[in-house]
Design a protein around this motif. Structure first.
Motif, PDB file in Angstrom:
ATOM      1  N   THR A  30       0.837  -1.192   0.000  1.00  0.00           N
ATOM      2  CA  THR A  30       0.000   0.000   0.000  1.00  0.00           C
ATOM      3  C   THR A  30       0.874   1.245   0.000  1.00  0.00           C
ATOM      4  O   THR A  30       1.990   1.223   0.533  1.00  0.00           O
ATOM      5  CB  THR A  30      -0.945   0.016   1.224  1.00  0.00           C
ATOM      6  N   VAL A  31       0.372   2.313  -0.597  1.00  0.00           N
ATOM      7  CA  VAL A  31       1.071   3.592  -0.498  1.00  0.00           C
ATOM      8  C   VAL A  31       0.528   4.412   0.680  1.00  0.00           C
ATOM      9  O   VAL A  31       0.921   5.558   0.876  1.00  0.00           O
ATOM     10  CB  VAL A  31       0.975   4.424  -1.804  1.00  0.00           C
ATOM     11  N   ALA A  32      -0.380   3.801   1.457  1.00  0.00           N
ATOM     12  CA  ALA A  32      -0.876   4.483   2.663  1.00  0.00           C
ATOM     13  C   ALA A  32       0.293   4.750   3.606  1.00  0.00           C
ATOM     14  O   ALA A  32       1.292   4.029   3.611  1.00  0.00           O
ATOM     15  CB  ALA A  32      -1.937   3.627   3.349  1.00  0.00           C
ATOM     16  N   ARG A  33       0.137   5.799   4.412  1.00  0.00           N
ATOM     17  CA  ARG A  33       1.227   6.236   5.300  1.00  0.00           C
ATOM     18  C   ARG A  33       1.228   5.404   6.581  1.00  0.00           C
ATOM     19  O   ARG A  33       0.945   5.909   7.666  1.00  0.00           O
ATOM     20  CB  ARG A  33       1.072   7.721   5.606  1.00  0.00           C
TER      21      ARG A  33
ATOM     22  N   HIS B 164      -8.169   1.619   0.221  1.00  0.00           N
ATOM     23  CA  HIS B 164      -7.090   1.317  -0.727  1.00  0.00           C
ATOM     24  C   HIS B 164      -7.639   1.521  -2.146  1.00  0.00           C
ATOM     25  O   HIS B 164      -8.773   1.117  -2.430  1.00  0.00           O
ATOM     26  CB  HIS B 164      -6.622  -0.127  -0.525  1.00  0.00           C
ATOM     27  N   GLY B 171      -3.245  -4.717   1.081  1.00  0.00           N
ATOM     28  CA  GLY B 171      -3.045  -3.293   1.354  1.00  0.00           C
ATOM     29  C   GLY B 171      -3.983  -2.795   2.441  1.00  0.00           C
ATOM     30  O   GLY B 171      -3.589  -2.009   3.314  1.00  0.00           O
ATOM     31  N   ALA B 174      -2.824  -4.096   5.773  1.00  0.00           N
ATOM     32  CA  ALA B 174      -1.676  -3.333   6.277  1.00  0.00           C
ATOM     33  C   ALA B 174      -2.146  -2.116   7.071  1.00  0.00           C
ATOM     34  O   ALA B 174      -1.626  -1.822   8.159  1.00  0.00           O
ATOM     35  CB  ALA B 174      -0.788  -2.906   5.110  1.00  0.00           C
ATOM     36  N   SER B 175      -3.136  -1.405   6.543  1.00  0.00           N
ATOM     37  CA  SER B 175      -3.625  -0.212   7.241  1.00  0.00           C
ATOM     38  C   SER B 175      -4.415  -0.584   8.499  1.00  0.00           C
ATOM     39  O   SER B 175      -4.361   0.135   9.501  1.00  0.00           O
ATOM     40  CB  SER B 175      -4.497   0.634   6.301  1.00  0.00           C
ATOM     41  N   PRO B 395      -4.171   6.184   8.199  1.00  0.00           N
ATOM     42  CA  PRO B 395      -2.707   6.218   8.177  1.00  0.00           C
ATOM     43  C   PRO B 395      -2.224   7.601   7.738  1.00  0.00           C
ATOM     44  O   PRO B 395      -2.483   8.026   6.609  1.00  0.00           O
ATOM     45  CB  PRO B 395      -2.335   5.149   7.135  1.00  0.00           C
ATOM     46  N   GLY B 396      -1.585   8.307   8.636  1.00  0.00           N
ATOM     47  CA  GLY B 396      -1.011   9.602   8.292  1.00  0.00           C
ATOM     48  C   GLY B 396      -2.020  10.614   7.795  1.00  0.00           C
ATOM     49  O   GLY B 396      -1.652  11.554   7.086  1.00  0.00           O
ATOM     50  N   ASP B 398      -4.119  10.595   5.521  1.00  0.00           N
ATOM     51  CA  ASP B 398      -4.159  10.694   4.052  1.00  0.00           C
ATOM     52  C   ASP B 398      -5.000   9.546   3.508  1.00  0.00           C
ATOM     53  O   ASP B 398      -4.614   8.381   3.645  1.00  0.00           O
ATOM     54  CB  ASP B 398      -2.709  10.628   3.539  1.00  0.00           C
ATOM     55  N   ILE B 400      -5.835   7.513   0.592  1.00  0.00           N
ATOM     56  CA  ILE B 400      -5.219   7.311  -0.727  1.00  0.00           C
ATOM     57  C   ILE B 400      -6.224   6.848  -1.770  1.00  0.00           C
ATOM     58  O   ILE B 400      -5.913   6.792  -2.955  1.00  0.00           O
ATOM     59  CB  ILE B 400      -4.061   6.289  -0.641  1.00  0.00           C
TER      60      ILE B 400
END
Lengths: 273, 465
Positions: A30-33, B164, B171, B174-175, B395-396, B398, B400
């Motif tokens: 993922t490009v999530a932070r 995601h 993905g 992961a978050s 996450p952060g 943001d 996405i």
């Protein structure tokens, strides 16, 4: 108890030999932070400033002015005629606060198009700065020149490409209607996200006329090198345009099946509005 | 007819709808609709006139016609005159004074809720300062339960929002892992799917359910798809905890979302019949936001804040578990900048709470709005002080997939730390049990992945994918 320890041991032992950072695994998907550095409860300096930089890029993209001369110059050099027009929104602030003005033609533009009313092209391609003039400046000339080449090769009649700095998608309806176009393809700068400041979108509308809604269009979005590559977007838009002219419709009645072969191969689907 | 003489000028307002619109603090959506006050003086003149309007007047004059709008009918038909009696003699201005007084305590406000209409609470909010909006809301708790208890005093919950762009399960996982490790997810783990197919939604629901069971974490899941899709998923046995739906304050706006009150009832009944909650049976997750009715050209000339409050009447009819005003998502043509977003977020929260709605807030903005993270810091802290039920954890900060900025897992931690707030009690107990949080409420700074989380990661054979 020892047996349970035995069960777990080989796994961690393997990790010791070949360290496998679980965060690297997660971040790869993922490009999530995720996995940001921490300072107390807060985000540590480097990650905080990386966010600020991404937001600054997105804001600059929104506030950027479209370099109309560079765009028309690049298109003319590729053999594509252009017509610079204005919408009812004359500056960025008005454009953001008054979507109705960004959808309407400036009276002078309306008069200019009246002269071209007899053209009746099969396809009119129009370019608007939208919410990312930066994205349009980077990618629109290549995409539009490619599309015009493909349409001509297919024997379709095209028109001089209207270029409007402060245009919204529905402005294409007014333009297409005045040109008497069978189909309008609007290329417009998309609202930037932090990871996509240069994305542009394409909206395909059959028999454009004032009063249509987004339910009457097909959309190809997130067009940018790191999103949907330009040649892929060119292929999809071309597919949609051909199908729209064949079936004489766009919108909810026209499903984008241009990616069925790709989907079968496991490629991710694309947002189609 | 309402009138005010101010500074040598007579201002006249023909009806309640116009008066409410002119009295609203400045925002771009009302200007876009052409119903905003033409000057600052006219706005204050309208507020002065509004302060003198008896609350009873709101029971006699509908801003959207009863005959043609089922939301108006819901508001009028469900009004409780007995609950209204203690304030029946007040004007809008007198109501503000009473709300700020010590007489308006938690008990009195809870008893009053069925006697209030959205238009009354919208009206009083228009003559309140931001501080008033915070102070009044802080006195009114609306507590709801499913597998966690959300909205208790001293608590701040978070929706974990692991979106995601291609709905890639790894993905999203992961978050989710990141968010749970940082103490978010006690309100709900809620995914906005990029694709809307029922099969995709089912896969995501099953994934969250698997994670929830594997970690034994007390929370609930939601995939934010259209309620008709969710009803279909329930019928085919998918593990649905909370049905989601966007709602608005007029029948026409709701129709533009493809819903009406009957469909909402069907979804609510279907999800409740599953009895998946452990500590309570409230199931609905609604989202709202100022400007949605105007955006659908279904606002009937009513200002966007009053129409928004009417959406809470829709919400409360179904005793929802969570309601979320996605305040800055709609863009600058409705809320132009950080100042307007701040004000709107506080208005939405207090109006919902006064009506008895369990309000949370997506403290957020888009990149074409004149706003940034500094503005969100102020709104987040203000809402936490006002007792907001939950906020977003991303996450952060943001998103996405949706391309906007909200609040981060870290923002939630920092806000809990600043105000001494804890997560929902069931989730807090879990965080303590698995060692992610200490007794002081601090989330462990370790970056090591606990074993239970490690086992969720893709198997080695999938890692190459």
């Amino acid at each position: 108890m020892p047996s349970a320890a035995c069960c777990r041991r080989p796994r961690s032992a393997r990790h010791e030999r070949r360290p496998l950072d679980p965060w690297a695994l997660l971040k790869a998907r993922t490009v999530a932070r995720i996995g940001l550095g921490r300072a107390g409860a807060s985000i540590a300096t480097a990650d905080h400033l990386a966010f600020q930089a991404a937001h600054a890029a997105a804001r600059d993209a929104v506030l950027s002015r479209l370099d109309v001369e560079a765009l028309t110059g690049a298109l003319e050099a590729a053999g594509v005629a252009t017509t610079v027009l204005a919408s009812g929104a004359t500056d960025r602030t008005t454009y953001l606060a008054r979507p109705d003005l960004g959808r309407s033609l400036d009276p002078a533009a309306a008069a200019a198009l009246a002269g071209a009313a007899g053209e009746r092209p099969d396809v009119a391609v129009a370019v608007f700065g939208g919410l990312s003039a930066a994205g349009i400046g980077l990618h629109a000339a290549e995409l539009v020149a490619g599309l015009i080449t493909d349409f001509r090769a297919a024997g379709l009649k095209t028109a001089s490409v209207p270029v409007v700095e402060f245009g919204r998608v529905a402005l294409g309806d007014a333009i297409g209607e005045r040109l008497g176009a069978r189909l309008v393809v609007v290329i417009v700068g998309e609202r930037p996200g932090l990871t996509s400041a240069d994305a542009i979108g394409a909206y395909v509308t059959f028999r454009p006329r004032v009063g249509l809604t987004d339910a009457d269009r097909n959309c190809v979005s997130n067009i940018r090198p790191a999103g949907m590559p330009l040649d892929e977007a060119r292929r999809r838009i071309g597919w949609l345009a051909r199908e729209a002219l064949r079936l004489e419709l766009t919108g909810t009645g026209l499903k984008d099946r241009s990616d069925e072969a790709l989907l079968a191969a496991g490629a991710p689907p694309t947002a189609i509005a | 007819m309402f009138r005010t003489d101010l500074g040598g000028t007579r201002y006249v307002f023909p009806d309640l709808k116009t008066l409410l619109a002119k009295a609203t603090p400045k925002r771009s959506g009302d200007e876009l609709a052409g119903i905003a006050a033409a000057s600052r003086a006219e706005r204050v003149a309208a507020q002065i006139a509004l302060a003198d309007v008896p609350l009873r007047r709101f029971l006699d004059e509908a801003v959207v016609p009863y005959e043609t709008d089922e939301v108006t009918r819901l508001i009028v038909d469900s009004h409780d005159p007995e609950a209204f009696r203690p304030i029946a003699h007040l004007t809008v201005g007198g109501f503000r004074d009473w709300l700020l007084s010590d007489a308006a305590d938690a008990e009195a406000l809870a008893a009053l809720a069925p006697g209030l209409t959205p238009e009354m609470v919208a009206a009083v909010s228009k003559i309140c300062r931001n501080q008033d909006l915070i102070l009044i809301a802080a006195k009114r708790r609306v507590v709801t339960r499913f597998r966690t208890t959300v909205g208790l005093p001293g608590r701040l919950s978070a929706r974990l929002q692991p979106n995601h762009p291609t709905d890639d399960p790894a993905g999203i996982l992961a978050s989710i892992v990141d968010g749970l490790l940082l103490g978010s997810g006690d309100a709900v783990i809620g995914i906005n799917p990029a694709g809307d197919s029922p099969e995709r939604c089912r896969e995501l629901l099953m994934m969250i359910d698997d994670i929830r069971r594997a970690l034994d974490v007390p929370t609930q899941s939601c995939v934010l798809t259209h309620i008709t899709t969710t009803i279909g998923l329930i019928e085919t046995g998918a593990p649905v905890d909370l049905p989601f739906q966007s709602i608005a304050g007029t029948e026409a706006a709701n129709r533009s979302f493809g819903i009406d009150l009957a469909i909402l009832k069907e979804g609510n009944d279907a999800a409740r019949s599953l009895k998946r909650g452990t500590v309570g049976d409230e199931v609905m997750y609604f989202e709202t936001g100022q400007g949605s009715a105007l955006s659908a050209n279904a606002h009937h000339g009513v200002d966007q804040q009053t129409v928004e409050a009417r959406a809470y009447a829709v919400a409360r009819a179904f005793s929802p578990f969570l309601v979320n005003t996605v305040v800055g998502f709609i863009g600058p043509e409705y809320l132009y900048d950080g100042k307007q977003i701040l004000r709107a977020g506080l208005e939405d929260h207090v109006c919902a709470k006064l009506l008895g709605v369990p309000m949370g807030c997506d403290v957020c903005y888009t990149n074409h709005a004149e706003a940034d993270q500094d503005d969100m810091d102020v709104l987040l802290l203000s809402l936490a002080a006002a007792g907001v039920n939950f906020v977003m954890g991303l996450p952060g900060a943001d998103d996405i997939m949706l391309g906007y900025q909200s609040t981060s897992f870290h923002d939630v931690m920092a806000t809990r730390s600043m105000l001494g707030l804890k997560p929902a009690p069931e989730f807090e107990a879990w965080l303590l049990k698995v060692g992610l949080m200490d007794e002081a409420g601090r989330i462990a700074p370790s970056t090591a992945l606990p074993d239970a989380f490690r086992r969720l990661l893709p198997a080695p054979s999938e890692r190459a994918a």
